[in-house]
Design an enzyme around this catalytic site. Structure first.
Site, PDB file in Angstrom:
ATOM      1  N   TYR A  11     -40.150 121.081  69.671  1.00 39.46           N
ATOM      2  CA  TYR A  11     -41.062 121.129  68.534  1.00 39.46           C
ATOM      3  C   TYR A  11     -41.679 119.775  68.183  1.00 39.46           C
ATOM      4  CZ  TYR A  11     -36.715 119.610  66.335  1.00 39.46           C
ATOM      5  OH  TYR A  11     -35.567 118.948  66.031  1.00 39.46           O
ATOM      6  N   GLY A  12     -41.367 118.736  68.943  1.00 39.05           N
ATOM      7  CA  GLY A  12     -41.864 117.399  68.613  1.00 39.05           C
ATOM      8  C   GLY A  12     -42.424 116.682  69.821  1.00 39.05           C
ATOM      9  N   THR A  13     -41.796 115.570  70.171  1.00 38.64           N
ATOM     10  CA  THR A  13     -42.322 114.716  71.242  1.00 38.64           C
ATOM     11  C   THR A  13     -42.137 115.297  72.637  1.00 38.64           C
ATOM     12  OG1 THR A  13     -40.296 113.409  71.482  1.00 38.64           O
ATOM     13  CG2 THR A  13     -41.918 112.650  69.830  1.00 38.64           C
ATOM     14  N   LEU A  14     -41.454 116.429  72.754  1.00 41.03           N
ATOM     15  CA  LEU A  14     -41.314 117.110  74.050  1.00 41.03           C
ATOM     16  C   LEU A  14     -42.388 118.173  74.265  1.00 41.03           C
ATOM     17  CD1 LEU A  14     -37.440 117.380  74.053  1.00 41.03           C
ATOM     18  CD2 LEU A  14     -38.807 116.177  75.781  1.00 41.03           C
ATOM     19  N   GLU A  82     -31.892 112.944  72.744  1.00 40.56           N
ATOM     20  CA  GLU A  82     -31.607 113.324  71.356  1.00 40.56           C
ATOM     21  C   GLU A  82     -30.331 112.674  70.830  1.00 40.56           C
ATOM     22  OE1 GLU A  82     -34.081 114.497  70.135  1.00 40.56           O
ATOM     23  OE2 GLU A  82     -35.027 115.957  71.445  1.00 40.56           O
TER      24      GLU A  82
END
Length: 170
Positions: A11-14, A82
């Site tokens: 949901y972010g930088t991936l 993470e």
């Protein structure tokens, strides 16, 4: 006991177009489909977001299915990214198994490619079910959510991303 080989909800930088997608996921996935995680909200972090489990919230992202030959190494690399270590109280994130709904757009594309477009267990007029499932199939996936202490701090004084979509934060 080893972890099941589930897809990942990112949901972010991936997400595609974001920095860590190119570094870790490009060329290592079978599928990347728009999806939604119910029961969570997004908070701004220092250059990346945190999903915090919260009833009534929804987070936008992608369901990423890794290539089978890349799975074990990718799981290790994502845990490292993470800073997740099973059972470590210092974790910023916890990797948890959650239900994720593939969005209607992806489900419609699958139907156009030969699927029947039917959704198991959903009766005509089941509006609540359609919202929860995003109009498409629901699958179990790994999700990195804020660890409990981090989630408490974010709820107390974090900056909520109202849209639930990291890509629309600017």
């Amino acid at each position: 006991m080893s972890a099941p080989e589930l897809p990942f909800f990112v949901y972010g930088t991936l997400r595609p177009g974001e920095v860590n997608h190119g570094l870790l996921l490009r060329g290592r996935t079978l599928r990347e489909e728009p999806a939604r995680l119910a029961g969570a909200v997004l908070y701004q972090g220092p250059g990346y977001p945190y999903a915090v489990e919260e009833p009534g919230g929804t987070v936008a992202g992608e369901l990423v299915t890794p290539l089978p030959r890349a799975y074990a190494r990718l799981l290790t690399e994502l845990d490292r990214l993470e800073e997740y270590m099973p059972g470590d109280p210092r974790n910023l994130y916890e990797r948890v198994e959650r239900e994720v709904a593939v969005t209607a757009t992806a489900a419609a594309a699958a139907a156009a490619m030969g699927g029947d477009g039917e959704r198991d267990g959903e009766e005509e007029g089941d509006a609540e079910g359609a919202v929860l499932r995003g109009g498409g199939p629901v699958v179990r996936a790994w999700v990195y959510v804020a660890a409990p202490a981090v989630a408490d701090r974010l709820r107390a004084r974090g900056k909520l991303i109202e849209s639930g979509d990291w890509l629309t934060r600017r």
